[in-house]
Design a protein around this motif. Sequence first.
Motif, PDB file in Angstrom:
ATOM      1  N   ARG A  29       2.804 -38.954 -56.274  1.00  0.00           N
ATOM      2  CA  ARG A  29       4.192 -39.391 -56.304  1.00  0.00           C
ATOM      3  C   ARG A  29       4.831 -39.061 -57.635  1.00  0.00           C
ATOM      4  O   ARG A  29       4.140 -38.871 -58.644  1.00  0.00           O
ATOM      5  CB  ARG A  29       4.291 -40.901 -56.044  1.00  0.00           C
ATOM      6  CG  ARG A  29       3.574 -41.770 -57.064  1.00  0.00           C
ATOM      7  CD  ARG A  29       3.633 -43.247 -56.676  1.00  0.00           C
ATOM      8  NE  ARG A  29       2.950 -43.514 -55.424  1.00  0.00           N
ATOM      9  CZ  ARG A  29       3.514 -44.161 -54.398  1.00  0.00           C
ATOM     10  NH1 ARG A  29       4.760 -44.610 -54.508  1.00  0.00           N
ATOM     11  NH2 ARG A  29       2.834 -44.367 -53.294  1.00  0.00           N
ATOM     12  N   ASN A  88      10.250 -42.195 -59.287  1.00  0.00           N
ATOM     13  CA  ASN A  88      10.647 -42.743 -57.985  1.00  0.00           C
ATOM     14  C   ASN A  88      11.350 -44.084 -58.124  1.00  0.00           C
ATOM     15  O   ASN A  88      10.995 -44.904 -58.985  1.00  0.00           O
ATOM     16  CB  ASN A  88       9.432 -42.907 -57.083  1.00  0.00           C
ATOM     17  CG  ASN A  88       8.999 -41.600 -56.450  1.00  0.00           C
ATOM     18  OD1 ASN A  88       9.680 -40.583 -56.561  1.00  0.00           O
ATOM     19  ND2 ASN A  88       7.864 -41.609 -55.785  1.00  0.00           N
ATOM     20  N   THR A  89      12.359 -44.293 -57.282  1.00  0.00           N
ATOM     21  CA  THR A  89      13.059 -45.576 -57.179  1.00  0.00           C
ATOM     22  C   THR A  89      13.170 -45.923 -55.704  1.00  0.00           C
ATOM     23  O   THR A  89      12.939 -45.073 -54.832  1.00  0.00           O
ATOM     24  CB  THR A  89      14.456 -45.494 -57.799  1.00  0.00           C
ATOM     25  OG1 THR A  89      15.267 -44.582 -57.020  1.00  0.00           O
ATOM     26  CG2 THR A  89      14.405 -45.011 -59.248  1.00  0.00           C
ATOM     27  N   PRO A  90      13.559 -47.159 -55.369  1.00  0.00           N
ATOM     28  CA  PRO A  90      13.739 -47.499 -53.945  1.00  0.00           C
ATOM     29  C   PRO A  90      14.796 -46.638 -53.258  1.00  0.00           C
ATOM     30  O   PRO A  90      14.741 -46.445 -52.043  1.00  0.00           O
ATOM     31  CB  PRO A  90      14.161 -48.975 -53.990  1.00  0.00           C
ATOM     32  CG  PRO A  90      13.580 -49.494 -55.269  1.00  0.00           C
ATOM     33  CD  PRO A  90      13.663 -48.357 -56.227  1.00  0.00           C
ATOM     34  N   GLU A  91      15.762 -46.114 -54.026  1.00  0.00           N
ATOM     35  CA  GLU A  91      16.837 -45.312 -53.433  1.00  0.00           C
ATOM     36  C   GLU A  91      16.481 -43.828 -53.363  1.00  0.00           C
ATOM     37  O   GLU A  91      17.014 -43.104 -52.512  1.00  0.00           O
ATOM     38  CB  GLU A  91      18.134 -45.479 -54.224  1.00  0.00           C
ATOM     39  CG  GLU A  91      18.727 -46.875 -54.203  1.00  0.00           C
ATOM     40  CD  GLU A  91      18.019 -47.809 -55.160  1.00  0.00           C
ATOM     41  OE1 GLU A  91      17.312 -47.292 -56.076  1.00  0.00           O
ATOM     42  OE2 GLU A  91      18.148 -49.037 -55.001  1.00  0.00           O
ATOM     43  N   ALA A 129      13.081 -41.177 -53.741  1.00  0.00           N
ATOM     44  CA  ALA A 129      11.630 -41.126 -53.947  1.00  0.00           C
ATOM     45  C   ALA A 129      11.040 -39.916 -53.237  1.00  0.00           C
ATOM     46  O   ALA A 129      11.576 -39.428 -52.239  1.00  0.00           O
ATOM     47  CB  ALA A 129      10.975 -42.411 -53.440  1.00  0.00           C
ATOM     48  N   ARG A 147      13.135 -39.413 -49.848  1.00  0.00           N
ATOM     49  CA  ARG A 147      14.226 -40.358 -49.598  1.00  0.00           C
ATOM     50  C   ARG A 147      15.428 -40.018 -50.471  1.00  0.00           C
ATOM     51  O   ARG A 147      15.297 -39.847 -51.692  1.00  0.00           O
ATOM     52  CB  ARG A 147      13.779 -41.795 -49.871  1.00  0.00           C
ATOM     53  CG  ARG A 147      14.896 -42.824 -49.662  1.00  0.00           C
ATOM     54  CD  ARG A 147      14.416 -44.243 -49.812  1.00  0.00           C
ATOM     55  NE  ARG A 147      13.502 -44.611 -48.744  1.00  0.00           N
ATOM     56  CZ  ARG A 147      12.238 -44.975 -48.941  1.00  0.00           C
ATOM     57  NH1 ARG A 147      11.745 -45.006 -50.170  1.00  0.00           N
ATOM     58  NH2 ARG A 147      11.474 -45.304 -47.917  1.00  0.00           N
ATOM     59  N   THR A 200      19.719 -41.090 -51.131  1.00  0.00           N
ATOM     60  CA  THR A 200      20.702 -42.152 -50.934  1.00  0.00           C
ATOM     61  C   THR A 200      22.054 -41.720 -51.492  1.00  0.00           C
ATOM     62  O   THR A 200      22.120 -41.179 -52.601  1.00  0.00           O
ATOM     63  CB  THR A 200      20.271 -43.459 -51.627  1.00  0.00           C
ATOM     64  OG1 THR A 200      19.024 -43.902 -51.066  1.00  0.00           O
ATOM     65  CG2 THR A 200      21.311 -44.554 -51.451  1.00  0.00           C
TER      66      THR A 200
END
Length: 288
Positions: free
Chosen positions: A65, A69-72, A74, A107, A109
């Motif tokens: 990874r 990386n972030t939740p929005e 990745a 991902r 966003t």
Amino acid sequence: MKRPVRWVRALLLTVGVFVIGAYAALTWLVPYGVTRLLARALGGEVTVGKAVFSLPMTTTLTDVRLATNTPEAAFTIPRVVLKPRWFSYPLRTIWLDAVELERPLLRLTRTSSGTLLWPAPAQLTEALLAREAVPAPVAPERLPWRVQISSLHVIDGVVDFIDQQPAAPFHGALDHVSLVIGPVSVPFGADPFAGQAAGPTGVSFAIRSKIVGDAGHAAPAYCSGWIDLAVNDLQASCRLEPLPLAAFDPYYQGTTQLRVYTTALRSTSQWWARSNEFNARIQLELVN
């Protein structure tokens, strides 16, 4: 009955110790070398959970990874399988028969303000921003390492897109992505585009996936073709099976609302380019 000669026993013991030692060294050196190569290639912005070497000459990386990386935004790969063929230090080239990326997740966003958040190493972003029209020549002793991949497989991947800008947020995805592409040449240097014409340039590809939209509405899609980066040539054909327009329902919300009921969109397209001249033919069909 004669007892075995002592020197034969010593020779067998020496050979056994050498084989065991060589295998033990490979099981440590190869994963360490691959992990370090990835870290150097991406400026230390990638993490690897575990690296394992197994015969015949296969290295498996797990939990790969980006450190950013972030939740929005990745990019993660639960499992990467590398099958090497050979390497040359004078040519600074590594040849891989196959690379398999299992269940990768990308991902993206778009925020309510319209900003697109996507995962990318800072080193790659800076190279894109600072890239010159004509790359400066690189001294022979500073040439970057290059990885030649005969076949690259993406197995059951996911591209996850979250759009927070509409009145009702939209969450769509490309699910069960399967991609086969090759041969591929990847330079590991400060500028990932420097010397991109070296090595194999003609690349064929085939991809299939399921397009998933709002409330689980989905349809399969397919693309195949080839691309030649040396002369900027491209030829591809794509097909989208009937996709219910209700998959994009959040985009129909606002001052005027639209109900599409059972209407679905079907598409076929051809894409081609010759010497930087791009053309496309797209056919859209509304069914029901």
